[in-house]
Design a protein around this motif. Structure first.
Motif: not given
Lengths: 169, 347
Positions: A40, A60, A63-64, A68, A72, A75, B129, B131-132, B134-135, B138-139, B153, B157-158, B161
């Motif tokens: 960012f 995009l 970060a996006g 992710v 993922f 986690m 934005m 796409s962000v 998701v965090y 998820t978090l 979560g 995210s799946a 995406i």
């Protein structure tokens, strides 16, 4: 003092700080999120250079999308704090530190000898970074490289599908 | 520097006003949701607080403020606290580029109604934005250290995406037609009923379905499917942290509606020529009329979101993935090809 200069200082300090957190924390998720923050800040730096398209693509794509996926995976594997770091200094570790230190000194030496000119920030009327201009140059001057990247990505996608489908075939 | 001060002041005032509009809008949509769901299920709905229960959302927010904030012992404290902030922050940040009306001209200075409606990346900014966003979810799922939260979560995210792809691709049609990423340009180009929905019916349908999936609304609310996941990613949240997720969901719904309105239904364009009202370009009256038009259009789509939620049952998870990857993605690529051919022939 220019507004771009003002933002440049804030953003670069935060970018360096988040980069340090990324490599210094032992917690995988914290590291990943610090990297997102870093992306960012980089996007913000692109904005001060009037490169809006690159800035948005940075967010995009990196970060996006990519980060992710990284979060993922972390986690899914349920990685927690990594305890396996060796505390003692082995020959390998020592060699690594020496090499990294030499490289760091070389970089610093190079930067000092550059005598950088205080560059001015591009004015806001410049439009060389808009989507139209980037698109035009991608499809004229850099068409070969562009097509080569396209080919490479196609090959990567086919490879990914093959790897994922192996069990089903 | 004086110039900079004025720019910052203008942006702050606009941000303050827009923030209030967004939060009030979220409260209004919560009320609407409860009333509409009640009507659909043949109930009365909230009717105790204020006339017709209008003050119910505010009472709910006050209740949430006074509730105990419980953080699970095994949770990651930092991210547990950060996740709702990311969710709500991202949901609100999108409004930086949304134009609420054209402009007001006072003493020869044009004031655009929106913080930065004219940036040439406005459109991409909203995609970035979302796409962000998701965090946040998820978090929240990961940091709660609870299997239901984690499953919620991961699912979210799946899902996000997967549907981002068809969402982005379906919008390329609009960009091809208007040849600009600036939301104001896209709106201006649709003046006089030249709405993109007529030129892009397929793209609009794909975007609409993807928007439902992106906002985690029914029938795609798998991340918080109550029968299997308790509450999903927000199981371990209470008090105002839960309230922030709740607000973010409604703010996202409003954002999606605003985005649909801007890209496919002419944004703040009046449904008839502005001369009929006898108002000049740049006057406050016209801006107010445009603002009202925009809000009504957004409201209609918010109502649509609510209507769908209370009418259609939830999808199964594999159905959701099949729909995203095997139906919507090929269709959106087809839409890009068809639109490109159309633009090549008619432009």
């Amino acid at each position: 003092m220019n507004i771009s200069y003002f933002f440049f200082i804030i953003l670069s300090v935060l970018a360096v700080a988040s980069a340090i957190v990324t490599i210094s924390t032992k917690h995988p998720i914290r590291s990943a999120i610090a990297l997102v923050v870093h992306f960012f800040m980089l996007a913000g730096l692109y904005l001060t250079l009037n490169a809006q398209f690159v800035a948005v693509m940075q967010i995009l794509v990196y970060a996006g999308a990519i980060m992710v996926l990284v979060v993922f995976v972390i986690m899914l594997l349920n990685l927690s704090k990594d305890q396996s770091f060796e505390k003692k200094i082995t020959f390998n570790n020592f060699g690594g530190i020496v090499l990294a230190g030499t490289f760091g000194l070389a970089v610093i030496y190079a930067f000092i000898n550059l005598h950088p000119e205080p560059t001015s920030f591009p004015s806001h009327n410049l439009n060389f970074t808009t989507v139209q201009v980037i698109g035009r140059s991608l499809f004229t001057n850099y068409i070969v490289q562009f097509e080569a990247i396209g080919l490479l990505l196609t090959a990567a996608i086919i490879g990914a599908v093959l790897l994922a489908k192996r069990k089903l075939m | 520097m004086e110039n900079l001060g004025w720019i910052l002041l203008e942006a702050s005032i606009k941000a303050f006003v827009i923030l209030n509009i967004v939060l009030l809008g979220a409260a209004a949509s919560v009320y609407l949701e409860r009333k509409v769901s009640a009507a659909i299920q043949d109930r009365i709905g909230p009717n105790r607080v204020g006339p017709f229960g209008i003050l119910q959302p505010f009472a709910d927010v006050f209740k949430l403020f006074f509730k105990e904030d419980i953080v699970p012992q095994a949770a990651d404290k930092l991210f547990h606290a950060l996740a709702p902030v990311i969710s709500l922050g991202v949901a609100i940040a999108v409004y930086a580029v949304i134009p609420f009306a054209h402009y007001v001209e006072i003493n020869g200075v044009k004031y655009y109604l929106g913080i930065a409606p004219d940036v040439n990346i406005g459109f991409l900014f909203i995609l970035a934005m979302t796409s962000v966003g998701v965090y946040g979810i998820t978090l929240a799922g990961w940091s709660s250290n609870n299997k239901y939260s984690l499953m919620g979560g991961l699912r979210s995210s799946a899902q996000m995406i997967s549907y981002e792809l068809s969402m982005g691709l379906s919008l390329i049609g609009v960009v091809l037609i208007s040849s600009s990423f600036s939301l104001n340009d896209i709106v201006l180009q649709q003046s006089g009923w030249k709405w993109n929905v007529f030129l892009q019916p397929l793209g609009f349908l794909i975007f609409l379905v993807s928007a439902f999936a992106e906002t985690n609304r029914a029938p795609f609310d798998l991340p918080e499917a109550e029968p299997e996941l308790v509450g999903g990613y927000n199981t371990e949240y209470s008090g105002m942290k839960f309230g922030m997720f709740f607000l973010a969901e409604y703010a996202n719904m409003a954002t999606s509606s605003a985005f649909i309105t801007l890209l496919y239904f002419g944004g703040w364009q009046l449904p008839f020529p502005a001369e009929w009202l006898g108002l000049q370009e740049g006057s406050i009256g016209l801006a107010l009329a445009q603002f009202t038009t925009f809000m009504i259009k957004v409201g209609i789509f918010v109502l649509f979101f609510i209507w769908v939620r209370w009418s259609i049952p939830r999808f199964r998870y594999d159905q959701l993935m099949n729909l995203g990857w095997k139906v919507l993605l090929p269709l959106s690529i087809l839409n890009v090809i068809l639109t490109s051919i159309g633009v090549l022939i008619f432009k």
